[in-house]
Design an enzyme around this catalytic site. Structure first.
Site, PDB file in Angstrom:
ATOM      1  N   LYS A   1       0.855  -1.188   0.000  1.00 45.32           N
ATOM      2  CA  LYS A   1       0.000   0.000   0.000  1.00 45.32           C
ATOM      3  C   LYS A   1       0.894   1.242   0.000  1.00 45.32           C
ATOM      4  O   LYS A   1       1.750   1.405   0.885  1.00 45.32           O
ATOM      5  CB  LYS A   1      -0.882  -0.038   1.260  1.00 45.32           C
ATOM      6  CG  LYS A   1      -2.257   0.551   1.068  1.00 45.32           C
ATOM      7  CD  LYS A   1      -3.126   0.236   2.275  1.00 45.32           C
ATOM      8  CE  LYS A   1      -4.444   0.940   2.200  1.00 45.32           C
ATOM      9  NZ  LYS A   1      -5.203   0.796   3.443  1.00 45.32           N
TER      10      LYS A   1
HETATM   11  O1  G3P Z   1      -7.909   1.615   5.077  1.00 47.05           O
HETATM   12  C1  G3P Z   1      -8.087   2.991   4.934  1.00 47.05           C
HETATM   13  C2  G3P Z   1      -9.456   3.503   5.290  1.00 47.05           C
HETATM   14  O2  G3P Z   1     -10.405   2.521   5.142  1.00 47.05           O
HETATM   15  C3  G3P Z   1      -9.535   4.312   6.546  1.00 47.05           C
HETATM   16  O3  G3P Z   1     -10.856   4.579   6.957  1.00 47.05           O
HETATM   17  O4  G3P Z   1     -12.483   5.326   8.659  1.00 47.05           O
HETATM   18  O5  G3P Z   1     -10.035   5.842   8.973  1.00 47.05           O
HETATM   19  O6  G3P Z   1     -11.367   7.016   7.229  1.00 47.05           O
HETATM   20  P1  G3P Z   1     -11.190   5.754   8.011  1.00 47.05           P
END
Ligand code: G3P
Length: 218
Positions: free
Chosen positions: A83
């Site tokens: 990633k």
């Molecule tokens: O994996 C990255 C992403 O899904 C993060 O989500 O909820 O931290 O914006 P969030």
């Protein structure tokens, strides 16, 4: 559409994977910090348990460091996807890693034009963050619709992996807009199975059957 679980916690991942509905896993440094056990151990457990792509994020911010980290991360398992954050260095690193046959998920994407760059660089996955856009007052899912259109215009094969999912509606709309994958936090994943009418309906079926004294078939 594939469903990934967005967690670095092996217990959460394994519990969700046991449903047969999970095709892969995504992690990020914030999720690593919440893994519940040492991150290395968590990743080893997840890789052992799950058949499917596992995204592991680099921590370097300059391209040479990203490439070196990527080369090391794939040693954790053949299903590792590196990633890489959407930056100029990230785009350069993606091209080098792809040249070496290493799978890349380009993360922290917040616009259709950034997604275009990820596809041009050859990323296997692009991760547009819908929830964080919603938080800022922009319609995150509209970006998914646009990226789908943009990729289809040119035949890009980069998979659209909807990230920062906050609700079952995000998952539903991901499928309507033609996303390839949605990566879902465990709290939202379990809600996908539920509907108040499913629960009520089942209770009523069993109540009617019992009250009528019907002989069960088996
Ligand atoms: O994996 C990255 C992403 O899904 C993060 O989500 O909820 O931290 O914006 P969030």
């Amino acid at each position: 559409m594939e469903l990934f679980i967005d967690s670095a916690n092996p217990e959460e991942v394994i519990e969700a994977y046991a449903t047969g509905m999970i095709n892969g896993v995504t992690t990020n440094p914030s999720l690593a910090a919440k893994a519940g056990i040492p991150y290395k151990e968590a990743v080893q457990k997840i890789i052992k348990a799950v058949q499917g792509p596992i995204s592991l994020e680099v921590l370097s911010t300059e391209f040479k460091g990203m490439v070196e980290e990527g080369r090391k991360l794939i040693k954790y398992g053949e299903n590792v996807v590196v990633k890489i954050p959407m930056t100029v260095d990230g785009i350069k690193a993606t091209q080098i890693l792809k040249h070496e046959g290493i799978n890349v998920n380009m993360t922290l994407v917040f616009s259709t034009y950034q997604a275009l760059l990820a596809a041009k660089a050859g990323a296997d996955y692009v991760s547009p963050f819908v929830g964080r856009l919603d938080d800022g007052g922009t319609q995150g899912m509209q970006m998914i619709e646009e990226i789908r259109q943009s990729y289809d215009n040119y035949g890009f094969e980069t998979k659209i992996l909807v990230a920062s999912v906050r609700s079952t509606l995000h998952v539903e709309e991901s499928s309507i807009y033609g996303a390839d994958v949605a990566t879902i936090p465990p709290g939202v994943f379990w809600k996908l199975f539920e509907h108040p009418l499913s629960k009520l309906g089942l209770e009523q079926f069993l109540k009617d059957f019992k009250e009528a004294g019907v002989e069960p078939l088996v």
